[in-house]
Design a protein around this motif. Structure first.
Motif, short mmCIF file in Angstrom:
data_model
loop_
_atom_site.label_atom_id
_atom_site.label_comp_id
_atom_site.label_asym_id
_atom_site.label_seq_id
_atom_site.Cartn_x
_atom_site.Cartn_y
_atom_site.Cartn_z
N TRP A 1 -8.74 -11.06 -20.47
CA TRP A 1 -7.44 -11.15 -21.31
C TRP A 1 -6.37 -12.01 -20.69
O TRP A 1 -5.97 -11.72 -19.31
N LYS B 1 -13.63 -8.18 -31.65
CA LYS B 1 -12.59 -8.46 -30.37
C LYS B 1 -11.32 -9.13 -31.35
O LYS B 1 -10.27 -8.96 -30.79
N VAL C 1 -7.49 -8.16 -30.94
CA VAL C 1 -6.47 -8.86 -30.35
C VAL C 1 -5.34 -8.78 -31.70
O VAL C 1 -4.07 -8.71 -31.21
N VAL D 1 -1.45 -13.77 -27.30
CA VAL D 1 -2.77 -12.80 -26.99
C VAL D 1 -4.04 -13.53 -26.93
O VAL D 1 -4.47 -13.75 -27.93
N ASP D 2 -4.56 -13.66 -25.70
CA ASP D 2 -5.72 -14.41 -25.60
C ASP D 2 -6.99 -13.61 -25.11
O ASP D 2 -6.88 -13.14 -23.60
N ALA D 3 -7.94 -13.31 -25.77
CA ALA D 3 -9.23 -12.43 -25.11
C ALA D 3 -10.24 -13.34 -25.09
O ALA D 3 -11.31 -13.26 -25.88
N SER D 4 -10.39 -14.28 -24.28
CA SER D 4 -11.24 -15.23 -23.80
C SER D 4 -11.94 -15.92 -25.14
O SER D 4 -13.44 -15.68 -25.33
#
Length: 284
Positions: free
Chosen positions: A14, A140, A144, A161-164
């Protein structure tokens, strides 16, 4: 953006970007939120709700996110003629994508029907022993959205907000490259996101064995073969994540259109397809 907070959670990396450094208290709230979501929905930990239902079956109080997520699954199931199904967990585990990450293929197995999994009032989950819930088609993205909402009152300016591969933006605009599925050093385009979300999925991630990967057709238990990668831009990450999954199947573009999602997808032969509103920013 001037401050970045990077950490590992739910098996992925993250990155949260803000104009000012986040204080310890909102960071702790985010950790607690992610841990709670993971303890409910992860099929990779023995103490989760879905793991207990898979072992013992029976009824359990539904998590607060169940109604919203399964409403999207209703749409996904109908649009893809059953190819997307939240009970695909056992099918994934049989192909080697299991809690132990064994990567041992024990053959294809279709997912069971999932109607009746959630009670009509959204309060109860009901499962037979051996039934393994997997919300990877949109979970996911949902998380987020929850993290973005948790941090928004504490952040002035732009928040990312970056979760891959699944990300949401408040403020912006933020320019995001669309990674080429066959060459991570290249992009197929750059999209801008302002107060919205962008999610991507590709079959070159979580790959093992002879052509096995994490995107299965729930009707057959076989990996998808026609499309290599999808990208979806929407108002919220859960919707974008769900659309990115649907786009691997027939019916995905029509569902994305109904949801107001802009999209692109690449076939395994390299041909790129896109929606009318997504052409700008693609390197054609």
């Amino acid at each position: 953006m001037t401050a970045r907070w990077a950490f590992e959670a739910i098996g992925t990396r993250w990155e949260i970007e803000t104009d000012q450094t986040l204080a310890p208290e909102p960071r702790e709230r985010v950790r607690t939120l992610i841990e709670s979501f993971d303890r409910e929905w992860s099929r990779f930990r023995d103490d989760s709700l879905v793991a207990r239902l898979a072992r013992d079956g029976g009824d359990a109080p539904a998590p607060r996110d169940a109604a919203a997520m399964f409403a999207r699954y209703d749409d996904l199931d109908a649009a893809t003629a059953g190819a997307v199904n939240p009970l695909v967990g056992a099918s994934l585990a049989r192909r080697g994508y299991d809690a132990a990450s064994s990567l041992v293929d024990r053959g294809a197995e279709p997912a069971p029907a999932w109607l009746g999994l959630l009670s009509p009032d959204g309060s109860t989950l009901t499962a037979e022993p051996g039934t393994l819930i997997d919300v990877g088609a949109l979970g996911k993205g949902r998380l987020v959205d929850l993290v973005l909402a948790e941090l928004a009152p504490d952040v002035e300016g732009t928040l990312v907000v970056d979760a891959s591969g699944d990300l949401a933006v408040r403020g912006g605009p933020v320019r995001i490259g669309l990674e080429h599925p066959y060459d991570a050093s290249r992009a197929i385009g750059v999209w801008e996101v302002t107060d919205g979300a962008l999610c991507a999925s590709a079959v070159n991630r979580r790959v093992w064995g002879d052509g096995l990967h994490h995107v299965l057709d729930a009707r057959t238990g076989e990996p998808v073969r026609t499309y290599a990668a999808t990208w979806a831009r929407a108002a919220e990450a859960m919707t974008a994540d769900a659309a990115a999954t649907a786009l691997f199947f027939d019916g995905g573009p029509e569902l994305a259109h109904r949801w107001g999602v802009e999209w692109a997808r690449m076939r395994t032969d390299g041909v790129l397809e896109w929606s009318a509103g997504a052409r700008e920013g693609l390197f054609l």
